[in-house]
Write an enzyme that holds these catalytic residues in place. Structure first.
Site, PDB file in Angstrom:
ATOM      1  N   TRP A 154      30.207 -28.378 -42.865  1.00 37.69           N
ATOM      2  CA  TRP A 154      29.435 -27.228 -42.394  1.00 37.69           C
ATOM      3  C   TRP A 154      29.586 -26.970 -40.906  1.00 37.69           C
ATOM      4  O   TRP A 154      29.160 -25.943 -40.410  1.00 37.69           O
ATOM      5  CB  TRP A 154      27.935 -27.428 -42.708  1.00 37.69           C
ATOM      6  CG  TRP A 154      27.419 -28.774 -42.273  1.00 37.69           C
ATOM      7  CD1 TRP A 154      27.270 -29.881 -43.061  1.00 37.69           C
ATOM      8  CD2 TRP A 154      27.051 -29.189 -40.951  1.00 37.69           C
ATOM      9  NE1 TRP A 154      26.828 -30.958 -42.315  1.00 37.69           N
ATOM     10  CE2 TRP A 154      26.684 -30.554 -41.014  1.00 37.69           C
ATOM     11  CE3 TRP A 154      26.990 -28.532 -39.708  1.00 37.69           C
ATOM     12  CZ2 TRP A 154      26.268 -31.279 -39.896  1.00 37.69           C
ATOM     13  CZ3 TRP A 154      26.581 -29.257 -38.593  1.00 37.69           C
ATOM     14  CH2 TRP A 154      26.219 -30.609 -38.697  1.00 37.69           C
ATOM     15  N   LYS A 178      35.926 -26.269 -52.153  1.00 36.83           N
ATOM     16  CA  LYS A 178      34.511 -26.613 -52.235  1.00 36.83           C
ATOM     17  C   LYS A 178      33.971 -26.714 -50.806  1.00 36.83           C
ATOM     18  O   LYS A 178      34.192 -27.708 -50.097  1.00 36.83           O
ATOM     19  CB  LYS A 178      34.361 -27.953 -52.982  1.00 36.83           C
ATOM     20  CG  LYS A 178      32.932 -28.285 -53.317  1.00 36.83           C
ATOM     21  CD  LYS A 178      32.389 -29.285 -52.323  1.00 36.83           C
ATOM     22  CE  LYS A 178      30.910 -29.476 -52.445  1.00 36.83           C
ATOM     23  NZ  LYS A 178      30.166 -28.773 -51.393  1.00 36.83           N
ATOM     24  N   PRO A 179      33.272 -25.665 -50.350  1.00 34.92           N
ATOM     25  CA  PRO A 179      32.718 -25.709 -48.986  1.00 34.92           C
ATOM     26  C   PRO A 179      31.407 -26.483 -48.959  1.00 34.92           C
ATOM     27  O   PRO A 179      30.841 -26.801 -50.012  1.00 34.92           O
ATOM     28  CB  PRO A 179      32.477 -24.234 -48.669  1.00 34.92           C
ATOM     29  CG  PRO A 179      32.171 -23.622 -50.006  1.00 34.92           C
ATOM     30  CD  PRO A 179      32.928 -24.413 -51.049  1.00 34.92           C
ATOM     31  N   GLY A 231      35.211 -34.255 -43.357  1.00 39.81           N
ATOM     32  CA  GLY A 231      33.797 -34.586 -43.468  1.00 39.81           C
ATOM     33  C   GLY A 231      33.562 -35.993 -42.973  1.00 39.81           C
ATOM     34  O   GLY A 231      34.344 -36.536 -42.179  1.00 39.81           O
ATOM     35  N   SER A 232      32.513 -36.615 -43.482  1.00 36.64           N
ATOM     36  CA  SER A 232      32.123 -37.929 -42.971  1.00 36.64           C
ATOM     37  C   SER A 232      33.063 -39.038 -43.469  1.00 36.64           C
ATOM     38  O   SER A 232      33.670 -38.928 -44.540  1.00 36.64           O
ATOM     39  CB  SER A 232      30.696 -38.242 -43.415  1.00 36.64           C
ATOM     40  OG  SER A 232      30.642 -38.266 -44.826  1.00 36.64           O
ATOM     41  N   GLU A 253      40.308 -35.945 -42.811  1.00 39.90           N
ATOM     42  CA  GLU A 253      39.884 -35.681 -41.425  1.00 39.90           C
ATOM     43  C   GLU A 253      38.431 -36.110 -41.340  1.00 39.90           C
ATOM     44  O   GLU A 253      37.537 -35.386 -41.794  1.00 39.90           O
ATOM     45  CB  GLU A 253      40.016 -34.188 -41.106  1.00 39.90           C
ATOM     46  CG  GLU A 253      41.417 -33.637 -41.205  1.00 39.90           C
ATOM     47  CD  GLU A 253      42.304 -34.088 -40.051  1.00 39.90           C
ATOM     48  OE1 GLU A 253      41.776 -34.560 -39.036  1.00 39.90           O
ATOM     49  OE2 GLU A 253      43.534 -33.987 -40.205  1.00 39.90           O
ATOM     50  N   CYS A 287      33.341 -33.038 -34.538  1.00 43.67           N
ATOM     51  CA  CYS A 287      33.936 -34.363 -34.763  1.00 43.67           C
ATOM     52  C   CYS A 287      34.656 -34.891 -33.536  1.00 43.67           C
ATOM     53  O   CYS A 287      34.754 -36.105 -33.366  1.00 43.67           O
ATOM     54  CB  CYS A 287      34.884 -34.305 -35.948  1.00 43.67           C
ATOM     55  SG  CYS A 287      36.150 -33.046 -35.756  1.00 43.67           S
ATOM     56  N   GLU A 386      28.563 -42.408 -34.897  1.00 50.09           N
ATOM     57  CA  GLU A 386      28.766 -40.994 -34.565  1.00 50.09           C
ATOM     58  C   GLU A 386      27.382 -40.347 -34.395  1.00 50.09           C
ATOM     59  O   GLU A 386      26.522 -40.482 -35.264  1.00 50.09           O
ATOM     60  CB  GLU A 386      29.525 -40.320 -35.705  1.00 50.09           C
ATOM     61  CG  GLU A 386      29.915 -38.899 -35.386  1.00 50.09           C
ATOM     62  CD  GLU A 386      30.735 -38.255 -36.517  1.00 50.09           C
ATOM     63  OE1 GLU A 386      30.424 -38.495 -37.693  1.00 50.09           O
ATOM     64  OE2 GLU A 386      31.668 -37.500 -36.204  1.00 50.09           O
TER      65      GLU A 386
HETATM   66  P1  NAP Z   1      29.909 -34.761 -45.471  1.00 48.67           P
HETATM   67  O1  NAP Z   1      28.505 -35.036 -45.782  1.00 48.67           O
HETATM   68  O2  NAP Z   1      30.898 -35.833 -45.660  1.00 48.67           O
HETATM   69  O3  NAP Z   1      30.290 -33.478 -46.330  1.00 48.67           O
HETATM   70  C1  NAP Z   1      31.561 -32.875 -46.216  1.00 48.67           C
HETATM   71  C2  NAP Z   1      31.880 -32.175 -47.514  1.00 48.67           C
HETATM   72  O4  NAP Z   1      31.970 -33.154 -48.549  1.00 48.67           O
HETATM   73  C3  NAP Z   1      30.806 -31.183 -47.964  1.00 48.67           C
HETATM   74  O5  NAP Z   1      31.428 -30.103 -48.594  1.00 48.67           O
HETATM   75  C4  NAP Z   1      30.009 -32.006 -48.962  1.00 48.67           C
HETATM   76  O6  NAP Z   1      29.327 -31.230 -49.926  1.00 48.67           O
HETATM   77  C5  NAP Z   1      31.124 -32.779 -49.622  1.00 48.67           C
HETATM   78  N1  NAP Z   1      30.695 -33.959 -50.346  1.00 48.67           N
HETATM   79  C6  NAP Z   1      29.604 -34.739 -50.132  1.00 48.67           C
HETATM   80  N2  NAP Z   1      29.568 -35.737 -51.048  1.00 48.67           N
HETATM   81  C7  NAP Z   1      30.658 -35.597 -51.834  1.00 48.67           C
HETATM   82  C8  NAP Z   1      31.171 -36.298 -52.957  1.00 48.67           C
HETATM   83  N3  NAP Z   1      30.566 -37.372 -53.454  1.00 48.67           N
HETATM   84  N4  NAP Z   1      32.322 -35.860 -53.525  1.00 48.67           N
HETATM   85  C9  NAP Z   1      32.953 -34.783 -53.032  1.00 48.67           C
HETATM   86  N5  NAP Z   1      32.509 -34.054 -51.986  1.00 48.67           N
HETATM   87  C10 NAP Z   1      31.379 -34.469 -51.379  1.00 48.67           C
HETATM   88  O7  NAP Z   1      30.091 -34.269 -43.960  1.00 48.67           O
HETATM   89  P2  NAP Z   1      29.310 -33.111 -43.227  1.00 48.67           P
HETATM   90  O8  NAP Z   1      27.955 -33.631 -42.880  1.00 48.67           O
HETATM   91  O9  NAP Z   1      29.424 -31.824 -43.952  1.00 48.67           O
HETATM   92  O10 NAP Z   1      30.201 -32.945 -41.910  1.00 48.67           O
HETATM   93  C11 NAP Z   1      30.054 -33.738 -40.806  1.00 48.67           C
HETATM   94  C12 NAP Z   1      31.134 -34.804 -40.773  1.00 48.67           C
HETATM   95  O11 NAP Z   1      32.406 -34.194 -40.815  1.00 48.67           O
HETATM   96  C13 NAP Z   1      31.112 -35.584 -39.483  1.00 48.67           C
HETATM   97  O12 NAP Z   1      31.284 -36.946 -39.756  1.00 48.67           O
HETATM   98  C14 NAP Z   1      32.304 -35.032 -38.720  1.00 48.67           C
HETATM   99  O13 NAP Z   1      32.835 -35.902 -37.772  1.00 48.67           O
HETATM  100  C15 NAP Z   1      33.248 -34.732 -39.814  1.00 48.67           C
HETATM  101  N6  NAP Z   1      34.249 -33.748 -39.382  1.00 48.67           N
HETATM  102  C16 NAP Z   1      35.520 -34.178 -39.139  1.00 48.67           C
HETATM  103  C17 NAP Z   1      36.474 -33.283 -38.691  1.00 48.67           C
HETATM  104  C18 NAP Z   1      37.882 -33.736 -38.427  1.00 48.67           C
HETATM  105  O14 NAP Z   1      38.745 -32.884 -38.275  1.00 48.67           O
HETATM  106  N7  NAP Z   1      38.147 -35.020 -38.365  1.00 48.67           N
HETATM  107  C19 NAP Z   1      36.143 -31.937 -38.501  1.00 48.67           C
HETATM  108  C20 NAP Z   1      34.845 -31.539 -38.762  1.00 48.67           C
HETATM  109  C21 NAP Z   1      33.904 -32.459 -39.217  1.00 48.67           C
HETATM  110  P3  NAP Z   1      27.767 -30.877 -49.773  1.00 48.67           P
HETATM  111  O15 NAP Z   1      27.634 -30.149 -48.493  1.00 48.67           O
HETATM  112  O16 NAP Z   1      27.511 -30.024 -50.963  1.00 48.67           O
HETATM  113  O17 NAP Z   1      27.053 -32.177 -49.780  1.00 48.67           O
END
Ligand code: NAP
Length: 483
Positions: A154, A178-179, A231-232, A253, A287, A386
């Site tokens: 997000w 899947k956003p 994501g995380s 990522e 990130c 983080e």
């Molecule tokens: P997140 O909780 O890991 O969620 C990311 C995505 O994964 C969302 O679409 C989420 O869906 C989905 N998701 C969650 N549980 C899942 C599962 N069991 N199976 C498949 N998909 C699943 O991360 P976030 O809170 O959205 O984003 C923040 C994180 O992203 C931070 O750690 C940040 O550092 C990282 N990030 C990294 C980069 C990079 O380029 N390295 C760039 C941007 C962000 P839901 O929203 O529906 O739960």
């Protein structure tokens, strides 16, 4: 002022928006006020299976088009996105919270990936290998991996999508996107742009909803050959474990914990401005944003004072309002995590130079004051976990070697920055920092033409640059015997 219908369909499969009013729905909130903006569809594994099958049927035909034809659709999408910049930015701010100025920057960046991969589609070259045997001719051709499952976060709801979808389409793949649940509206707009630009039915599909069910369906369907995830680190590890059964290709990522090192020979005004820009952009929910700052002891007092003055002058508020420097955090959980890190640091001896608390804010939004901490040590959560929020911990150092060792002391390896005007030091330090991305006198390294990606627990794979498209192809080696 943008308003939404009470329900916005958000499941798009095989060129059709599933708008059945009987569908399960979920609210989308404005983090600045916590008001409900609208409701979107809450999809599941069945929707995902349908989307994968649509993608699978459409992919071969898409791959058979000339790269020039695929490229022309991406050019068109780039143009449409630029035309819609103001509206898209407003939608992005409404569901994500960042100030409008930053949201416009993100839309520009999202459009730049469409342009870059419109160009790269035509440059996906193979290879001719001089053979050691006279009667053989050896070549390598890149071929699309097939169906791609793209899962996005997000914090950058537009650019994280085009950074994946554009190279996938350029390479000849079909996508099930899947956003994040918090930001489906920007994703819907991007899919509408792709639809309008002429992406054929089934080539891009969108499923919002239950992340565990959607994720499982992507992980366990044989037709999905690559999962590209931003994501995380925690969810990234889960995807890695679960994709092992089918040996799927992965591009991850993940999280970061970026250090900034400020050497005494740096331009201090520039270093201070950029440190703040890195830390407080998107309320620290980036990130690659600075998570810890190491300041050379000789300039400690001066640098800290400049930083604190600038931080105290920052204006918080609803991202849609004029003159706002920093918006809300995404939700209550985010402010709680930030406050826990501050409390932990104080309990272990840190001092608050400014900020250090929740801010009442606008409506029922969740805000945290931009915060500077000094006297931090390596036992504190803020120096290890983080943060994803507006806390800037400062620590001093006395030698280049100590600064490098401290910066490298992390399980993450996404981005690291340093400020210096010494050329020799620039080369030395850049080579010694264990990170995938290095900024020297620069904190905005993410551009479409360069490879973005981390090492260690920040993941693997590159997005952007000519490198980014290679995640979406397999190399096929052809050995031909001739008479
Ligand atoms: P997140 O909780 O890991 O969620 C990311 C995505 O994964 C969302 O679409 C989420 O869906 C989905 N998701 C969650 N549980 C899942 C599962 N069991 N199976 C498949 N998909 C699943 O991360 P976030 O809170 O959205 O984003 C923040 C994180 O992203 C931070 O750690 C940040 O550092 C990282 N990030 C990294 C980069 C990079 O380029 N390295 C760039 C941007 C962000 P839901 O929203 O529906 O739960």
């Amino acid at each position: 002022m943008i308003t939404f219908e009470a329900y916005v369909p958000s499941i798009y499969i095989n060129g059709r928006w599933n708008s059945a009013s009987s569908r399960k729905k979920t609210p989308v909130r404005n983090p600045a006020t916590w008001d409900i903006l609208t409701h979107v569809s809450y999809g599941d594994d069945i929707d995902t299976k349908n989307a994968i099958e649509a993608a699978s049927s459409a992919q071969k035909q898409w791959a058979s088009l000339s790269p020039r034809k695929r490229s022309s659709i991406l050019y068109k999408a780039n143009q449409l996105m630029k035309e819609e910049e103001d509206r898209l930015a407003a939608i992005l701010t409404m569901e994500q919270g960042k100030p409008l100025r930053e949201a416009k920057g993100e839309i520009k960046s999202a459009a730049s990936f469409l342009l870059w991969y419109a160009e790269e589609a035509n440059r996906l070259y193979g290879e001719w290998i001089p053979s050691s045997i006279e009667s053989k001719r050896l070549s390598v051709i890149p071929q699309p991996v097939g169906v791609v499952g793209a899962i996005t976060p997000w914090n950058f709801p537009a650019s994280m999508i085009t950074r994946k979808v554009a190279p996938a389409l350029a390479a000849g793949c079909a996508v099930v996107l899947k956003p994040a649940s918090e930001t489906p509206l920007t994703a819907i707009e991007i899919v509408k742009i792709l639809e309008k630009a002429g992406v054929p039915d089934g080539v891009v599909n969108l499923v919002t909803g239950n992340s565990a069910k959607i994720g499982n369906a992507l992980l366990h369907h044989e037709d999905v050959r690559l999962i590209t995830f931003t994501g995380s680190t925690e969810v990234g590890k889960h995807l890695m474990r679960e994709s092992a059964d089918q040996v799927k290709k992965l591009s991850l990522e993940l999280g970061g914990h970026a250090p900034i090192i400020v050497f005494a020979d740096a331009d201090l005004d520039q270093a201070a401005e950029m440190t703040l820009a890195s830390k407080f952009r998107n309320s620290g929910q980036t990130c690659i944003c600075a998570n810890r700052v190491y300041v050379e002891a000789d300039i400690w007092d001066e640098f800290k004072q400049v930083l604190v003055e600038k931080v105290e002058a920052m204006r918080l508020g609803d991202g849609l309002a004029e003159e706002v420097d920093m918006g809300p955090l995404i939700n209550e959980g985010a402010t709680e995590k930030v406050h826990e890190q501050v409390k932990d640091a104080l309990a272990k001896g840190a001092e608050i130079a400014c900020g250090g608390n929740l801010w009442e804010g606008t409506g029922k939004g969740h805000y945290y004051l931009p915060t500077v901490l000094s006297g931090v040590n390596n036992d504190m959560l803020v120096m290890n976990e983080e943060t994803f929020g507006p806390i800037l911990p400062l620590q001093s150092f006395t030698s280049e070697e100590d600064a490098i060792n401290a910066a490298n002391d992390s399980e993450y390896g996404l981005a690291a920055y340093f400020f210096t005007n010494n050329l020799d030091r620039s080369v030395r330090v850049a080579e010694k920092l264990d990170y995938g991305i290095i900024g020297i006198n620069d904190v905005f390294p993410a551009v479409a033409e360069a490879p973005f990606g981390g090492i260690k627990q920040s993941g693997f794979g590159k997005e952007g640059g000519h490198h980014g498209i290679h995640e979406y192809v397999e190399l096929k080696y052809i050995s031909m015997g001739i008479k």
